[in-house]
Design a protein around this motif. Structure first.
Motif, PDB file in Angstrom:
ATOM      1  N   ASN A  85       0.868  -1.175   0.000  1.00 15.61           N
ATOM      2  CA  ASN A  85       0.000   0.000   0.000  1.00 15.61           C
ATOM      3  C   ASN A  85       0.907   1.228   0.000  1.00 15.61           C
ATOM      4  OD1 ASN A  85      -1.499   2.304   1.105  1.00 15.61           O
ATOM      5  ND2 ASN A  85      -3.132   0.841   1.547  1.00 15.61           N
ATOM      6  N   LEU A 139      -5.653  -2.851  -4.066  1.00 12.44           N
ATOM      7  CA  LEU A 139      -5.891  -1.414  -4.094  1.00 12.44           C
ATOM      8  C   LEU A 139      -7.268  -1.081  -3.520  1.00 12.44           C
ATOM      9  CD1 LEU A 139      -4.845   1.364  -5.321  1.00 12.44           C
ATOM     10  CD2 LEU A 139      -6.196   0.752  -7.345  1.00 12.44           C
ATOM     11  N   ARG A 165      -0.470  -1.126  -9.220  1.00 11.70           N
ATOM     12  CA  ARG A 165      -1.072  -1.688  -8.002  1.00 11.70           C
ATOM     13  C   ARG A 165      -2.107  -2.745  -8.371  1.00 11.70           C
ATOM     14  NH1 ARG A 165      -0.713  -3.035  -4.120  1.00 11.70           N
ATOM     15  NH2 ARG A 165      -2.019  -1.995  -2.565  1.00 11.70           N
ATOM     16  N   GLU A 201      -6.606   4.443  -1.220  1.00 12.00           N
ATOM     17  CA  GLU A 201      -5.242   4.462  -1.749  1.00 12.00           C
ATOM     18  C   GLU A 201      -5.223   5.032  -3.166  1.00 12.00           C
ATOM     19  OE1 GLU A 201      -1.436   1.518  -2.734  1.00 12.00           O
ATOM     20  OE2 GLU A 201      -3.360   0.647  -2.164  1.00 12.00           O
TER      21      GLU A 201
END
Length: 255
Positions: free
Chosen positions: A50, A80, A72, A84
């Motif tokens: 993250n 994800l 990601r 984020e």
């Protein structure tokens, strides 16, 4: 990817004539992409971490240089989140979406539908690519590839595959479709993991000319992971791999 540190090195590029052979993908309702070139490539990273809670972007800027995009995972153990994604966009970065639901490769349709549902839940806009992670030891087949791509029809999203074009089962499976049923893979983008620049300087300032290995058949290779974290030279580095993507494919990122 950053969670799989070693891949076999490989050689050989497909010819430009083969790249030009891939025609428009109107038959499955997805936009056409020109073959990648080496000019104007964006530089970015991918990671299983993250990037907000791990402060990965700040570390990358300090140690490697400023990325233009972040890879990601839509589906993974550290996938994800909307929070984020918002954080990444607030850093003025685009997101390269990766799908890694399993290593079984039993149902391309099921895996694709799961990724599409996750993308919709995050309000990812249409026109963005999703790259299914394929490692060298994975038992991927042409049936799986065709089903995965077909599931994207009408979704507005673009199917893709992170793959090793030299080692493993992907290239043979993919190229068999290009030969026998090219419509089944038109519209698919590829994200090459070869050649690895083992031990090279991972900093943005030292990035290589965009020159990924590709399968030996018509393809649209849109991104290149040229150095994994586990193959960085000795030192203290953020937990990221480094990537390049020609600017013409930046529209396929989530911005």
């Amino acid at each position: 990817m950053a969670h799989r540190f070693v891949r076999m090195a490989g050689v050989a590029l497909a010819s430009a004539a083969l790249l030009n052979a891939l025609s428009a993908h109107a038959s499955i309702g997805m936009p056409q992409h020109p073959a990648a070139t080496s000019g104007g490539a964006w530089w970015g990273i991918d990671t299983v971490d993250n990037v907000e809670t791990g402060n990965v972007i700040a570390q990358t800027k300090t140690d490697l240089g400023a990325p233009q995009f972040v890879g990601r995972y839509l589906i993974y153990s550290s996938e994800l989140s909307g929070t984020e994604a918002q954080y990444i966009h607030q850093q003025n970065l685009s997101i390269l979406l990766i799908d890694d639901p399993n290593r079984a490769f039993t149902s391309g349709a099921t895996d694709a539908q799961q990724a599409l549902a996750q993308a919709a839940s995050l309000r990812v806009p249409q026109g963005v690519a999703i790259f299914r992670d394929v490692e060298t030891s994975d038992p991927i087949t042409s049936t799986y590839i065709a089903a995965y791509v077909a599931a994207f029809t009408g979704s507005g999203y673009i199917p893709g595959f992170y793959e090793n074009p030299i080692n493993g089962a992907f290239s043979d499976a993919y190229c068999s479709l290009v030969s026998s049923d090219p419509a089944s893979v038109r519209g698919a983008l590829l994200y090459s993991s070869e050649p690895e620049q083992t031990g090279a300087n991972p900093r943005r300032s030292a990035r290589p000319h965009f020159a990924p290995n590709v399968p030996g058949c018509a393809n649209h290779t849109a991104a290149w992971q040229y150095l994994e974290r586990g193959l960085f030279p000795t030192g203290t580095w953020p937990n990221v791999d480094v990537d390049e993507l020609p600017a013409r494919f930046s529209k396929d990122l989530w911005s």
